[in-house]
Design a protein around this motif. Structure first.
Motif, short mmCIF file in Angstrom:
data_model
loop_
_atom_site.label_atom_id
_atom_site.label_comp_id
_atom_site.label_asym_id
_atom_site.label_seq_id
_atom_site.Cartn_x
_atom_site.Cartn_y
_atom_site.Cartn_z
N ALA A 68 0.86 -1.12 0.19
CA ALA A 68 0.35 -0.12 -0.55
C ALA A 68 0.90 1.32 0.11
CB ALA A 68 -0.90 0.39 1.03
N GLY A 69 1.88 0.88 0.52
CA GLY A 69 3.10 2.28 0.84
C GLY A 69 3.55 2.57 -0.71
N GLU A 70 4.11 1.54 -1.49
CA GLU A 70 4.10 1.60 -2.29
C GLU A 70 3.42 1.97 -3.66
OE1 GLU A 70 6.72 -2.25 -2.66
OE2 GLU A 70 5.85 -2.14 -4.52
N LEU A 71 1.85 1.34 -3.94
CA LEU A 71 1.06 2.15 -3.93
C LEU A 71 0.86 3.89 -4.32
CD1 LEU A 71 -1.44 -0.35 -3.69
CD2 LEU A 71 -0.36 -0.07 -5.81
N LEU A 72 0.30 4.35 -2.67
CA LEU A 72 0.48 5.49 -2.47
C LEU A 72 1.51 6.16 -3.04
CD1 LEU A 72 -1.64 7.41 -0.96
CD2 LEU A 72 0.45 6.95 0.76
N ARG A 73 3.38 5.45 -2.86
CA ARG A 73 4.09 6.38 -3.38
C ARG A 73 4.49 6.81 -5.13
NH1 ARG A 73 6.13 3.71 0.61
NH2 ARG A 73 7.44 2.22 -0.53
N ALA A 74 3.46 5.95 -5.89
CA ALA A 74 2.96 5.74 -7.30
C ALA A 74 2.11 6.15 -7.57
CB ALA A 74 2.67 4.18 -7.82
N GLY A 75 1.28 7.11 -7.15
CA GLY A 75 0.31 7.98 -7.01
C GLY A 75 -0.76 7.53 -6.57
N VAL A 76 -1.40 6.21 -6.07
CA VAL A 76 -2.27 5.59 -6.30
C VAL A 76 -3.40 5.54 -5.03
CG1 VAL A 76 -3.97 3.50 -6.14
CG2 VAL A 76 -2.04 2.91 -7.90
N THR A 77 -4.04 6.42 -4.46
CA THR A 77 -4.36 7.08 -3.75
C THR A 77 -5.80 6.94 -3.83
OG1 THR A 77 -6.33 8.78 -5.38
CG2 THR A 77 -3.98 9.61 -3.90
N THR A 78 -6.58 5.28 -4.38
CA THR A 78 -7.72 4.50 -3.88
C THR A 78 -7.21 2.59 -4.43
OG1 THR A 78 -9.22 6.43 -3.68
CG2 THR A 78 -10.28 3.93 -4.05
N PHE A 79 -7.05 1.98 -4.24
CA PHE A 79 -6.98 0.29 -4.25
C PHE A 79 -7.98 -0.59 -3.79
CE2 PHE A 79 -3.91 0.21 -0.33
CZ PHE A 79 -4.44 -0.80 0.23
N GLU A 80 -8.72 -1.19 -4.27
CA GLU A 80 -8.81 -2.27 -4.46
C GLU A 80 -7.77 -3.44 -3.81
OE1 GLU A 80 -10.60 -6.62 -6.37
OE2 GLU A 80 -9.01 -5.37 -6.93
N CYS A 81 -7.99 -3.79 -3.27
CA CYS A 81 -7.50 -5.28 -2.42
C CYS A 81 -8.00 -6.99 -2.99
CB CYS A 81 -6.53 -4.84 -1.51
SG CYS A 81 -5.94 -6.95 -0.95
#
Ligand code: ZN
Length: 382
Positions: A115-128
Motif C-alpha cells: 500500500a505504501g508503494e502504491l501511494l508513492r506511485a500515485g495510487v490514492t485508492t486501491f482494490e484488494c
C-alpha cells in the motif's frame, strides 16, 4: 475545517468532462473534498495557500485490481518464465502454501508495504483481493486484514481450486461457508474464469452466490484465452471484466452495450511476456476502459501505475490522455465510485503533482519517478 488553495499549477488535467484541462489553474481543498477548481486568476480566498511550482496535477490514480494479501515471492518462477516457461494459473498454489502458514501480522505487514508503494506511485485508492488462502479461515483473515487498508475489498476464494480438494466440493464451499465468513469483510466478489481455474458454470454459481449476499461482481475474464468470462460478466452486470486480453467481436459488442468496464492490466502481459489487450479496439467501440496494476506475486509483481500507463501508450495504442483517464476515472468507474478519479467540486481531494510540464511525460519518460507529491483526503501524504 481548513481550506487550502493550491496555486501555480501549470497544467491541471481534471478528467471532468466540463472542466477539461486548465492551464495556470488553482484548486481549493476543503477538508477531504474539493470545493473549487478553475483558473488561478479567479480563485476565491482560502485559509492557506500552497504553490506547486508550475507542475502538472492529475487526480490520484484508482487501482481497481490488486492482490496484496500474501507472503513470499515467486522470483524463481519469474526467472524460469523469462527463460521460456509459459505462465499458467497453477503458480497461484505456491503462494497459497506460504500464505496459509503466515500469521495475521505478516499478512498485514505485506499489505502495508505494498500500500505504501502504491501511494508513492500515485495510487490514492486501491482494490484488494483475497485468494491466496483458499480455505475458510485464511480467506476470512485475508479480507479482514485488507479491510484495514481499503473499503474496496474483494472475496476471491474462486482464484484456483486448491490441491487435494475435489472441484465440486470446493465450489460449494466457496458459495456457502467461505462466503458466509468473508462477506462481512468484502464489498465485491470475483472469480478467475479461465481454463485451469473455473469454468463458466462454476464461475456463475460463485458470482450469483456473492450477489445474493449483497456483494458486487467482478470477473477475471479472457486473460489466457477467448473464453466465456466477458459474456458472463456482462450478463450479471459485473462492475468490471478484468484482463480482456483475448476478445471476440461479440465480447467487444457486449461490453460496449453494458455498464461493465473493461479493466486492462498490461503489467501482467509485460511480466508474462504475453500479447497485450487491444485497447484501441475497445475504445473505438465505446467501451469504458480502466487501467490497473494487477499487483500480485506471480504474473505482475509491480505497483507502478505510471509504468502501466506507459505500456498502455507504447503497446496498446492508447493516447496519453486516454491512459491517464483509464487510470483515474476509469478505475473509479470500475469500482462504481463517482466520488473519485476526477478533480471537480464535491469530489474527494485526492490528487498527484507530477514533476513535468504535462501528464504526457508519464508515457514519454517511462520508469522515471515523476510523482513529486501525493494528496489524499485533502492532506499531503507523499
Ligand atoms: Zn488478478
Amino acid at each position: 475545517m481548513t481550506a487550502t488553495l493550491l496555486v501555480d499549477i501549470g497544467l491541471l488535467a481534471t478528467q471532468d468532462a466540463e472542466l477539461g484541462e486548465i492551464r495556470d489553474a488553482a484548486i481549493i481543498l476543503d477538508g477531504p473534498r474539493i470545493s473549487w477548481v478553475g483558473p488561478v486568476a479567479s480563485a476565491p480566498p482560502a485559509d492557506e495557500r500552497v504553490g506547486l511550482g508550475g507542475k502538472t496535477v492529475v487526480p490520484g490514480f484508482v487501482d481497481s485490481h490488486a492482490h496484496l494479501v500474501f507472503v513470499g515471492d515467486r522470483s524463481e518462477e519469474f526467472v524460469a518464465r523469462m527463460r521460456g516457461m509459459p505462465y499458467a494459473a497453477g503458480g497461484i498454489r505456491v503462494t497459497v502454501a506460504d500464505t496459509r502458514g503466515a500469521p495475521d501480522a505478516l499478512l498485514r505487514l505485506n499489505v502495508e508495504r505494498l500500500a505504501g508503494e502504491l501511494l508513492r506511485a500515485g495510487v490514492t485508492t486501491f482494490e484488494c483481493k483475497s485468494g491466496y488462502g483458499l480455505d475458510v479461515a485464511t480467506e476470512e483473515r485475508s479480507l479482514r486484514v485488507a479491510a484495514e487498508f481499503t473499503p474496496e475489498t474483494t472475496f476471491l476464494g474462486a482464484h484456483v481450486v486448491p490441491p487435494d480438494t475435489p472441484r465440486d466440493e470446493y465450489v460449494s464451499l466457496v458459495c456457502s461457508e467461505m462466503l458466509d465468513a468473508c462477506a462481512p469483510h468484502a464489498r465485491w466478489i470475483d472469480v478467475f474464469c479461465e481454463q485451469g481455474a473455473f469454468d463458466v458454470d462454476e464461475s456463475r454459481a460463485v458470482l450469483q452466490a456473492g450477489i445474493a449476499r449483497g456483494l458486487g461482481a467482478r470477473v477475471h475474464a479472457n486473460q489466457l484465452s477467448a473464453g466465456p468470462g466477458v459474456q458472463l460478466a456482462v450478463s450479471l452486470d459485473a462492475a468490471s471484466a478484468d484482463h480482456c486480453t483475448h476478445l471476440s467481436d461479440a465480447d467487444v459488442d457486449a461490453l460496449a452495450g453494458s455498464s461493465t468496464v473493461a479493466t486492462l492490466l498490461p503489467l501482467a502481459e509485460f511480466s508474462t511476456r504475453s500479447p497485450y489487450p487491444d485497447a484501441r479496439r475497445l475504445l473505438d467501440a465505446g467501451v469504458t476502459v480502466a487501467l490497473a496494476t494487477d499487483c500480485n506475486p506471480g504474473s505482475a509483481y509491480s505497483t507502478s501505475m505510471p509504468l502501466a500507463i506507459a505500456l498502455a501508450v507504447r503497446e496498446m495504442a492508447m493516447t496519453p490522455a486516454e491512459a491517464v483517464r483509464a487510470a483515474t476515472v476509469g478505475g473509479a468507474t470500475a469500482l462504481r465510485r463517482n466520488d473519485l478519479g476526477v478533480i471537480a467540486p464535491g469530489r474527494g481531494a485526492d490528487l498527484i503533482v507530477l514533476d513535468a510540464p504535462s501528464y504526457v511525460h508519464l508515457a514519454y519518460r517511462p520508469g522515471v519517478p515523476l510523482i513529486s507529491q501525493v494528496w489524499q483526503g485533502g492532506k499531503r501524504v507523499a
